[in-house]
Design a protein around this motif. Sequence first.
Motif, PDB file in Angstrom:
ATOM      1  N   ASN A 109     -67.080   9.807  64.555  1.00  0.00           N
ATOM      2  CA  ASN A 109     -66.597   8.927  65.611  1.00  0.00           C
ATOM      3  C   ASN A 109     -66.552   7.484  65.118  1.00  0.00           C
ATOM      4  O   ASN A 109     -65.677   6.708  65.518  1.00  0.00           O
ATOM      5  CB  ASN A 109     -67.493   9.011  66.844  1.00  0.00           C
ATOM      6  N   ARG A 110     -67.491   7.147  64.233  1.00  0.00           N
ATOM      7  CA  ARG A 110     -67.539   5.789  63.678  1.00  0.00           C
ATOM      8  C   ARG A 110     -66.638   5.678  62.466  1.00  0.00           C
ATOM      9  O   ARG A 110     -66.723   6.466  61.534  1.00  0.00           O
ATOM     10  CB  ARG A 110     -68.975   5.436  63.291  1.00  0.00           C
ATOM     11  N   ILE A 111     -65.762   4.672  62.480  1.00  0.00           N
ATOM     12  CA  ILE A 111     -64.953   4.328  61.315  1.00  0.00           C
ATOM     13  C   ILE A 111     -65.499   3.001  60.814  1.00  0.00           C
ATOM     14  O   ILE A 111     -65.160   1.932  61.329  1.00  0.00           O
ATOM     15  CB  ILE A 111     -63.460   4.222  61.679  1.00  0.00           C
ATOM     16  N   GLY A 112     -66.404   3.069  59.856  1.00  0.00           N
ATOM     17  CA  GLY A 112     -67.145   1.894  59.414  1.00  0.00           C
ATOM     18  C   GLY A 112     -66.308   0.915  58.620  1.00  0.00           C
ATOM     19  O   GLY A 112     -65.244   1.245  58.093  1.00  0.00           O
ATOM     20  N   ARG A 113     -66.816  -0.308  58.543  1.00  0.00           N
ATOM     21  CA  ARG A 113     -66.107  -1.358  57.804  1.00  0.00           C
ATOM     22  C   ARG A 113     -65.966  -1.001  56.332  1.00  0.00           C
ATOM     23  O   ARG A 113     -65.133  -1.562  55.635  1.00  0.00           O
ATOM     24  CB  ARG A 113     -66.853  -2.691  57.961  1.00  0.00           C
ATOM     25  N   GLU A 114     -66.780  -0.035  55.861  1.00  0.00           N
ATOM     26  CA  GLU A 114     -66.697   0.397  54.465  1.00  0.00           C
ATOM     27  C   GLU A 114     -65.618   1.457  54.250  1.00  0.00           C
ATOM     28  O   GLU A 114     -65.272   1.763  53.107  1.00  0.00           O
ATOM     29  CB  GLU A 114     -68.059   0.954  54.007  1.00  0.00           C
ATOM     30  N   ASP A 115     -65.081   2.030  55.347  1.00  0.00           N
ATOM     31  CA  ASP A 115     -64.064   3.074  55.218  1.00  0.00           C
ATOM     32  C   ASP A 115     -62.708   2.474  54.849  1.00  0.00           C
ATOM     33  O   ASP A 115     -62.335   1.384  55.315  1.00  0.00           O
ATOM     34  CB  ASP A 115     -63.941   3.861  56.520  1.00  0.00           C
ATOM     35  N   GLU A 116     -61.955   3.202  54.042  1.00  0.00           N
ATOM     36  CA  GLU A 116     -60.697   2.688  53.497  1.00  0.00           C
ATOM     37  C   GLU A 116     -59.694   2.304  54.581  1.00  0.00           C
ATOM     38  O   GLU A 116     -58.975   1.312  54.439  1.00  0.00           O
ATOM     39  CB  GLU A 116     -60.091   3.742  52.566  1.00  0.00           C
ATOM     40  N   ILE A 117     -59.644   3.098  55.669  1.00  0.00           N
ATOM     41  CA  ILE A 117     -58.623   2.822  56.690  1.00  0.00           C
ATOM     42  C   ILE A 117     -59.077   1.794  57.717  1.00  0.00           C
ATOM     43  O   ILE A 117     -58.285   1.369  58.565  1.00  0.00           O
ATOM     44  CB  ILE A 117     -58.201   4.108  57.414  1.00  0.00           C
ATOM     45  N   ASN A 118     -60.331   1.358  57.647  1.00  0.00           N
ATOM     46  CA  ASN A 118     -60.862   0.444  58.665  1.00  0.00           C
ATOM     47  C   ASN A 118     -60.082  -0.868  58.776  1.00  0.00           C
ATOM     48  O   ASN A 118     -59.723  -1.274  59.891  1.00  0.00           O
ATOM     49  CB  ASN A 118     -62.344   0.175  58.388  1.00  0.00           C
ATOM     50  N   PRO A 119     -59.789  -1.569  57.671  1.00  0.00           N
ATOM     51  CA  PRO A 119     -59.073  -2.850  57.809  1.00  0.00           C
ATOM     52  C   PRO A 119     -57.708  -2.711  58.489  1.00  0.00           C
ATOM     53  O   PRO A 119     -57.328  -3.565  59.310  1.00  0.00           O
ATOM     54  CB  PRO A 119     -58.928  -3.328  56.355  1.00  0.00           C
ATOM     55  N   GLU A 120     -56.985  -1.648  58.161  1.00  0.00           N
ATOM     56  CA  GLU A 120     -55.671  -1.437  58.782  1.00  0.00           C
ATOM     57  C   GLU A 120     -55.797  -1.152  60.271  1.00  0.00           C
ATOM     58  O   GLU A 120     -54.993  -1.618  61.069  1.00  0.00           O
ATOM     59  CB  GLU A 120     -54.941  -0.292  58.088  1.00  0.00           C
ATOM     60  N   ILE A 121     -56.801  -0.371  60.638  1.00  0.00           N
ATOM     61  CA  ILE A 121     -56.997  -0.064  62.054  1.00  0.00           C
ATOM     62  C   ILE A 121     -57.383  -1.319  62.820  1.00  0.00           C
ATOM     63  O   ILE A 121     -56.858  -1.585  63.910  1.00  0.00           O
ATOM     64  CB  ILE A 121     -58.069   1.037  62.213  1.00  0.00           C
ATOM     65  N   ARG A 122     -58.280  -2.124  62.255  1.00  0.00           N
ATOM     66  CA  ARG A 122     -58.676  -3.367  62.930  1.00  0.00           C
ATOM     67  C   ARG A 122     -57.488  -4.310  63.076  1.00  0.00           C
ATOM     68  O   ARG A 122     -57.321  -4.952  64.123  1.00  0.00           O
ATOM     69  CB  ARG A 122     -59.798  -4.051  62.157  1.00  0.00           C
ATOM     70  N   ALA A 123     -56.670  -4.398  62.038  1.00  0.00           N
ATOM     71  CA  ALA A 123     -55.483  -5.258  62.114  1.00  0.00           C
ATOM     72  C   ALA A 123     -54.547  -4.775  63.220  1.00  0.00           C
ATOM     73  O   ALA A 123     -53.962  -5.579  63.958  1.00  0.00           O
ATOM     74  CB  ALA A 123     -54.765  -5.274  60.764  1.00  0.00           C
ATOM     75  N   GLY A 124     -54.399  -3.455  63.328  1.00  0.00           N
ATOM     76  CA  GLY A 124     -53.554  -2.901  64.380  1.00  0.00           C
ATOM     77  C   GLY A 124     -54.090  -3.202  65.765  1.00  0.00           C
ATOM     78  O   GLY A 124     -53.329  -3.550  66.683  1.00  0.00           O
ATOM     79  N   ILE A 125     -55.409  -3.091  65.943  1.00  0.00           N
ATOM     80  CA  ILE A 125     -56.017  -3.385  67.239  1.00  0.00           C
ATOM     81  C   ILE A 125     -55.830  -4.856  67.598  1.00  0.00           C
ATOM     82  O   ILE A 125     -55.513  -5.201  68.749  1.00  0.00           O
ATOM     83  CB  ILE A 125     -57.511  -3.020  67.227  1.00  0.00           C
ATOM     84  N   GLN A 126     -56.007  -5.737  66.631  1.00  0.00           N
ATOM     85  CA  GLN A 126     -55.820  -7.172  66.893  1.00  0.00           C
ATOM     86  C   GLN A 126     -54.372  -7.484  67.257  1.00  0.00           C
ATOM     87  O   GLN A 126     -54.104  -8.313  68.139  1.00  0.00           O
ATOM     88  CB  GLN A 126     -56.250  -7.988  65.667  1.00  0.00           C
ATOM     89  N   GLU A 127     -53.421  -6.845  66.590  1.00  0.00           N
ATOM     90  CA  GLU A 127     -52.012  -7.048  66.905  1.00  0.00           C
ATOM     91  C   GLU A 127     -51.706  -6.554  68.317  1.00  0.00           C
ATOM     92  O   GLU A 127     -50.958  -7.189  69.069  1.00  0.00           O
ATOM     93  CB  GLU A 127     -51.142  -6.309  65.884  1.00  0.00           C
ATOM     94  N   ILE A 128     -52.291  -5.425  68.677  1.00  0.00           N
ATOM     95  CA  ILE A 128     -52.114  -4.887  70.035  1.00  0.00           C
ATOM     96  C   ILE A 128     -52.664  -5.867  71.063  1.00  0.00           C
ATOM     97  O   ILE A 128     -52.023  -6.127  72.098  1.00  0.00           O
ATOM     98  CB  ILE A 128     -52.822  -3.519  70.153  1.00  0.00           C
ATOM     99  N   TYR A 129     -53.855  -6.421  70.790  1.00  0.00           N
ATOM    100  CA  TYR A 129     -54.468  -7.371  71.734  1.00  0.00           C
ATOM    101  C   TYR A 129     -53.607  -8.624  71.874  1.00  0.00           C
ATOM    102  O   TYR A 129     -53.438  -9.157  72.976  1.00  0.00           O
ATOM    103  CB  TYR A 129     -55.867  -7.731  71.245  1.00  0.00           C
ATOM    104  N   LYS A 130     -53.028  -9.075  70.763  1.00  0.00           N
ATOM    105  CA  LYS A 130     -52.151 -10.247  70.798  1.00  0.00           C
ATOM    106  C   LYS A 130     -50.928  -9.978  71.669  1.00  0.00           C
ATOM    107  O   LYS A 130     -50.517 -10.820  72.471  1.00  0.00           O
ATOM    108  CB  LYS A 130     -51.728 -10.600  69.368  1.00  0.00           C
ATOM    109  N   GLU A 131     -50.340  -8.796  71.521  1.00  0.00           N
ATOM    110  CA  GLU A 131     -49.179  -8.434  72.335  1.00  0.00           C
ATOM    111  C   GLU A 131     -49.562  -8.320  73.814  1.00  0.00           C
ATOM    112  O   GLU A 131     -48.822  -8.740  74.696  1.00  0.00           O
ATOM    113  CB  GLU A 131     -48.589  -7.104  71.851  1.00  0.00           C
TER     114      GLU A 131
END
Length: 289
Positions: free
Chosen positions: A119-141
Amino acid sequence: MRLERDNIPLDKEFPFQIAEVRLTPENSKPGTWHWHSYFEITCVLEGKGNYFVNGQEYTMEKDDVIIFNNVEPHGWNLIGDDMKLLVMIFSPEFVAEKISVFDTRYLKPFVERGSNFKNRIGREDEINPEIRAGIQEIYKEWQGRKEGYQLMIKANVLRILTMLIRTYQDESKSDEMLKEKKNAMKRLEQAFAYIDAHYCERITLEDVAASVYMSSNYFSSYFRKVTNISFSDYVTRMRINHARELLREGRLNVTDIAMECGFNNISNFYRLYKKHVGKTPKDEKSKNS
């Protein structure tokens, strides 16, 4: 542990929300787990806490991401100061129309769990930065609400889900898993309500099983299968959490609190309190007096 169902209304035309949420000692409800009828993806912006889901405990810190489907009971405890979260929720219909077989594939990360799923996608996981960027873009929209923002939000949500599919999909899991779990939670709703109303009294497995028209043996195994906790442990945790609230208030003595919360044996109360909280009732009371 108290189990509650969240009922956050989502817009029928666009069943999606995203918001910054601050967890504090006052609103975090330690020991209370909840479940809801929507999917959730949450990113930690500040602070630290332990999240509990499916019998697992995850320590969450800044930049960690965690996902829940619409039937997974989960809860958290703060560690230290407040936590600031960016919480995104959406209904299954937001992603997949019932008539579209193709769109339902996007829900696989929430339904089909491979052996490497967390359930946890940690900051050390490879896909984490892309997912966080996507969430931030969604919040901006979501905040800007410019022309076409709903399309941009959905496109970003689908992109996040596609990344999760590539990482965690397991074709061996059944598409019926989510439906079965959801039906199981609904079947136990009356039991949770009964326990919530009577846990400070003399409550028996037979009484609760009867409230949902099950035999005692079947209910016991069914309850554990759905919640990953035994009936007796569930009741004990609810009593302990209520006792902790009363100890912090400081109005009653320890013996009265034990009786108030359904513990008829003071030695048993001390033993269970120390086991679940890590300190004695007297330590809790003196700390808050």
